[in-house]
Design an enzyme around this catalytic site. Structure first.
Site, PDB file in Angstrom:
ATOM      1  N   VAL A  65       0.811  -1.225   0.000  1.00 23.84           N
ATOM      2  CA  VAL A  65       0.000   0.000   0.000  1.00 23.84           C
ATOM      3  C   VAL A  65       0.845   1.277   0.000  1.00 23.84           C
ATOM      4  O   VAL A  65       0.334   2.363  -0.282  1.00 23.84           O
ATOM      5  CB  VAL A  65      -1.019   0.036   1.177  1.00 23.84           C
ATOM      6  N   TYR A 155       4.298   5.362  15.019  1.00 24.21           N
ATOM      7  CA  TYR A 155       2.975   4.731  14.874  1.00 24.21           C
ATOM      8  C   TYR A 155       1.877   5.687  15.340  1.00 24.21           C
ATOM      9  O   TYR A 155       0.844   5.853  14.668  1.00 24.21           O
ATOM     10  CB  TYR A 155       2.979   3.444  15.701  1.00 24.21           C
ATOM     11  N   ALA A 156       2.099   6.351  16.487  1.00 23.45           N
ATOM     12  CA  ALA A 156       1.111   7.295  17.022  1.00 23.45           C
ATOM     13  C   ALA A 156       0.870   8.436  16.039  1.00 23.45           C
ATOM     14  O   ALA A 156      -0.279   8.833  15.795  1.00 23.45           O
ATOM     15  CB  ALA A 156       1.591   7.840  18.367  1.00 23.45           C
ATOM     16  N   ALA A 157       1.965   8.943  15.450  1.00 26.32           N
ATOM     17  CA  ALA A 157       1.818  10.042  14.482  1.00 26.32           C
ATOM     18  C   ALA A 157       1.018   9.582  13.266  1.00 26.32           C
ATOM     19  O   ALA A 157       0.147  10.300  12.774  1.00 26.32           O
ATOM     20  CB  ALA A 157       3.200  10.551  14.057  1.00 26.32           C
ATOM     21  N   LYS A 159      -1.199   7.140  13.140  1.00 27.82           N
ATOM     22  CA  LYS A 159      -2.593   6.840  13.496  1.00 27.82           C
ATOM     23  C   LYS A 159      -3.368   8.111  13.860  1.00 27.82           C
ATOM     24  O   LYS A 159      -4.577   8.196  13.623  1.00 27.82           O
ATOM     25  CB  LYS A 159      -2.630   5.822  14.643  1.00 27.82           C
TER      26      LYS A 159
HETATM   27  N1  CAA Z   1       7.405   5.836  30.361  1.00 25.57           N
HETATM   28  C1  CAA Z   1       8.571   6.495  30.343  1.00 25.57           C
HETATM   29  N2  CAA Z   1       9.759   5.879  30.195  1.00 25.57           N
HETATM   30  C2  CAA Z   1       9.739   4.556  30.025  1.00 25.57           C
HETATM   31  C3  CAA Z   1       8.551   3.811  30.012  1.00 25.57           C
HETATM   32  C4  CAA Z   1       7.342   4.501  30.206  1.00 25.57           C
HETATM   33  N3  CAA Z   1       6.172   3.858  30.214  1.00 25.57           N
HETATM   34  N4  CAA Z   1       8.873   2.511  29.800  1.00 25.57           N
HETATM   35  C5  CAA Z   1      10.201   2.454  29.711  1.00 25.57           C
HETATM   36  N5  CAA Z   1      10.720   3.681  29.868  1.00 25.57           N
HETATM   37  C6  CAA Z   1      12.128   4.056  29.876  1.00 25.57           C
HETATM   38  C7  CAA Z   1      12.945   3.040  30.648  1.00 25.57           C
HETATM   39  O1  CAA Z   1      12.929   3.386  32.008  1.00 25.57           O
HETATM   40  C8  CAA Z   1      14.330   3.211  30.032  1.00 25.57           C
HETATM   41  O2  CAA Z   1      14.962   4.349  30.560  1.00 25.57           O
HETATM   42  P1  CAA Z   1      16.585   4.418  30.653  1.00 25.57           P
HETATM   43  O3  CAA Z   1      17.074   4.312  29.234  1.00 25.57           O
HETATM   44  O4  CAA Z   1      16.826   5.761  31.249  1.00 25.57           O
HETATM   45  O5  CAA Z   1      16.974   3.260  31.500  1.00 25.57           O
HETATM   46  C9  CAA Z   1      14.001   3.543  28.585  1.00 25.57           C
HETATM   47  O6  CAA Z   1      12.632   3.965  28.559  1.00 25.57           O
HETATM   48  C10 CAA Z   1      14.144   2.380  27.646  1.00 25.57           C
HETATM   49  O7  CAA Z   1      13.448   1.265  28.189  1.00 25.57           O
HETATM   50  P2  CAA Z   1      13.757  -0.193  27.674  1.00 25.57           P
HETATM   51  O8  CAA Z   1      15.127  -0.596  28.045  1.00 25.57           O
HETATM   52  O9  CAA Z   1      12.625  -1.090  28.063  1.00 25.57           O
HETATM   53  O10 CAA Z   1      13.766   0.068  26.112  1.00 25.57           O
HETATM   54  P3  CAA Z   1      13.776  -0.882  24.939  1.00 25.57           P
HETATM   55  O11 CAA Z   1      14.461  -0.100  23.885  1.00 25.57           O
HETATM   56  O12 CAA Z   1      14.262  -2.258  25.242  1.00 25.57           O
HETATM   57  O13 CAA Z   1      12.207  -1.064  24.586  1.00 25.57           O
HETATM   58  C11 CAA Z   1      10.126  -0.373  23.741  1.00 25.57           C
HETATM   59  C12 CAA Z   1      11.395   0.047  24.442  1.00 25.57           C
HETATM   60  C13 CAA Z   1      10.448  -0.945  22.365  1.00 25.57           C
HETATM   61  C14 CAA Z   1       9.287   0.861  23.594  1.00 25.57           C
HETATM   62  C15 CAA Z   1       9.413  -1.473  24.552  1.00 25.57           C
HETATM   63  O14 CAA Z   1       9.227  -0.992  25.863  1.00 25.57           O
HETATM   64  C16 CAA Z   1       8.068  -1.835  23.957  1.00 25.57           C
HETATM   65  O15 CAA Z   1       7.966  -2.675  23.057  1.00 25.57           O
HETATM   66  N6  CAA Z   1       6.975  -1.230  24.464  1.00 25.57           N
HETATM   67  C17 CAA Z   1       5.623  -1.530  23.991  1.00 25.57           C
HETATM   68  C18 CAA Z   1       5.162  -0.519  23.018  1.00 25.57           C
HETATM   69  C19 CAA Z   1       3.699  -0.773  22.727  1.00 25.57           C
HETATM   70  O16 CAA Z   1       2.840  -0.584  23.564  1.00 25.57           O
HETATM   71  N7  CAA Z   1       3.379  -1.220  21.504  1.00 25.57           N
HETATM   72  C20 CAA Z   1       2.040  -1.540  21.151  1.00 25.57           C
HETATM   73  C21 CAA Z   1       2.111  -2.566  20.031  1.00 25.57           C
HETATM   74  S1  CAA Z   1       0.498  -3.138  19.585  1.00 25.57           S
HETATM   75  C22 CAA Z   1      -0.063  -1.945  18.575  1.00 25.57           C
HETATM   76  O17 CAA Z   1       0.604  -1.040  18.224  1.00 25.57           O
HETATM   77  C23 CAA Z   1      -1.483  -2.057  18.153  1.00 25.57           C
HETATM   78  C24 CAA Z   1      -2.238  -0.884  18.581  1.00 25.57           C
HETATM   79  O18 CAA Z   1      -2.826  -0.212  17.721  1.00 25.57           O
HETATM   80  C25 CAA Z   1      -2.380  -0.564  20.012  1.00 25.57           C
END
Ligand code: CAA
Length: 247
Positions: A65, A155-157, A159
């Site tokens: 797409v 993704y947020a931007a 959507k």
């Molecule tokens: N708020 C603020 N900071 C946060 C946080 C939060 N909720 N979660 C983690 N952090 C911080 C951590 O404390 C860490 O800080 P430092 O670097 O200072 O230590 C930093 O962010 C990085 O954290 P991670 O080591 O866990 O980072 P990562 O790179 O391994 O992973 C990520 C980050 C990829 C975002 C992972 O946390 C993730 O996959 N999150 C899920 C994202 C999500 O919800 N996706 C939805 C998919 S489904 C979909 O998209 C369908 C839909 O329409 C809903």
């Protein structure tokens, strides 16, 4: 009589997950035919074998797409086969999650190009058909992430962009009897969601007042409603289907 009887649809990303459920629900609601546009053609073909297609024709078309040429060809193939497009569901979407400070330009572009520009290309080729027919239903699949979700700036931007895009097309298409809406699913049990770390899944469920993940069919039923004349005066809206979760 099914509420989608005599109608012909294009659904992008219809090979699995929410897309497959939309195809299934449209068939249950008596649709005349569906063109499923899939990046992975085999996925769409396998999906079709899982469904009861005795009363409607489901056509699998390979299409990236984010590629305007491929979208143009796919829409003309659907037109050649069915003679019209009454319903368009822009469901194709990808994620490339990372914290924003680690996000690459490639991850930004890939997600915007499929999720937002893909819907733009489909509408570019389908809206003129709907304007000519003075009839059309467009449903764009947004997400609860449109309202902000850690790790999903791209993704947020994309959507959130779909919401503004849809509301604008609704205003422009209204005088031509074209309804345009968004559905913003919450956290739904799909392959896409399987990439989310377990502790974050637990957090998502805790933040969902219905205390569970949604099922793809719970999105499909709303998409079918919006695609039908039951929703004939409903346009320009984004309906969040998330078990009352806000992000
Ligand atoms: N708020 C603020 N900071 C946060 C946080 C939060 N909720 N979660 C983690 N952090 C911080 C951590 O404390 C860490 O800080 P430092 O670097 O200072 O230590 C930093 O962010 C990085 O954290 P991670 O080591 O866990 O980072 P990562 O790179 O391994 O992973 C990520 C980050 C990829 C975002 C992972 O946390 C993730 O996959 N999150 C899920 C994202 C999500 O919800 N996706 C939805 C998919 S489904 C979909 O998209 C369908 C839909 O329409 C809903």
């Amino acid at each position: 009589m099914g509420k989608l009887e005599g109608k012909y649809a294009i659904i992008t990303g219809g090979g699995k997950g929410i897309g497959e459920s939309i195809v299934k629900r449209f068939l249950e609601d008596g649709i005349g035919g569906i063109a499923v546009l899939e990046y992975d053609l085999n996925l769409a073909k396998e999906m079709i074998t899982r469904l009861d297609t005795s009363d409607a024709e489901v056509l699998a078309i390979q299409c990236d797409v984010s590629n305007d040429n491929q979208v143009e060809k796919a829409v003309s193939q659907a037109m050649k086969h069915f003679g019209t497009v009454d319903i368009l569901v822009n469901n194709a979407g990808i994620t490339q999650d990372s914290m924003f400070h680690k996000m690459t330009d490639e991850a930004w572009d890939a997600v915007i190009n499929v999720n937002l520009k893909g819907a733009y290309y489909l509408c570019k080729h389908v809206v003129p058909i709907m304007r000519k027919n003075a009839f059309g239903k467009i449903v764009n699949i947004s997400s609860i992430s449109a309202f902000g979700n850690v790790g999903q700036a791209n993704y947020a931007a994309s959507k959130a962009g779909l919401i503004g895009f849809s509301k604008t097309l609704a205003k422009e298409g209204g005088p031509k009897n074209i309804n345009v809406n968004c559905v913003a699913p919450g956290y739904i049990e799909t392959d896409m969601y399987k990439t989310v770390p377990t502790e974050i899944i637990e957090e998502h469920i805790k933040n969902t007042p219905l205390r569970r993940l949604g099922k793809p069919h719970e999105i499909a039923s709303v998409v079918s409603f919006l695609s039908s004349d039951d929703a004939s005066f409903l346009s320009g809206q984004c309906i969040t289907v998330s078990g009352a979760a806000t992000t």
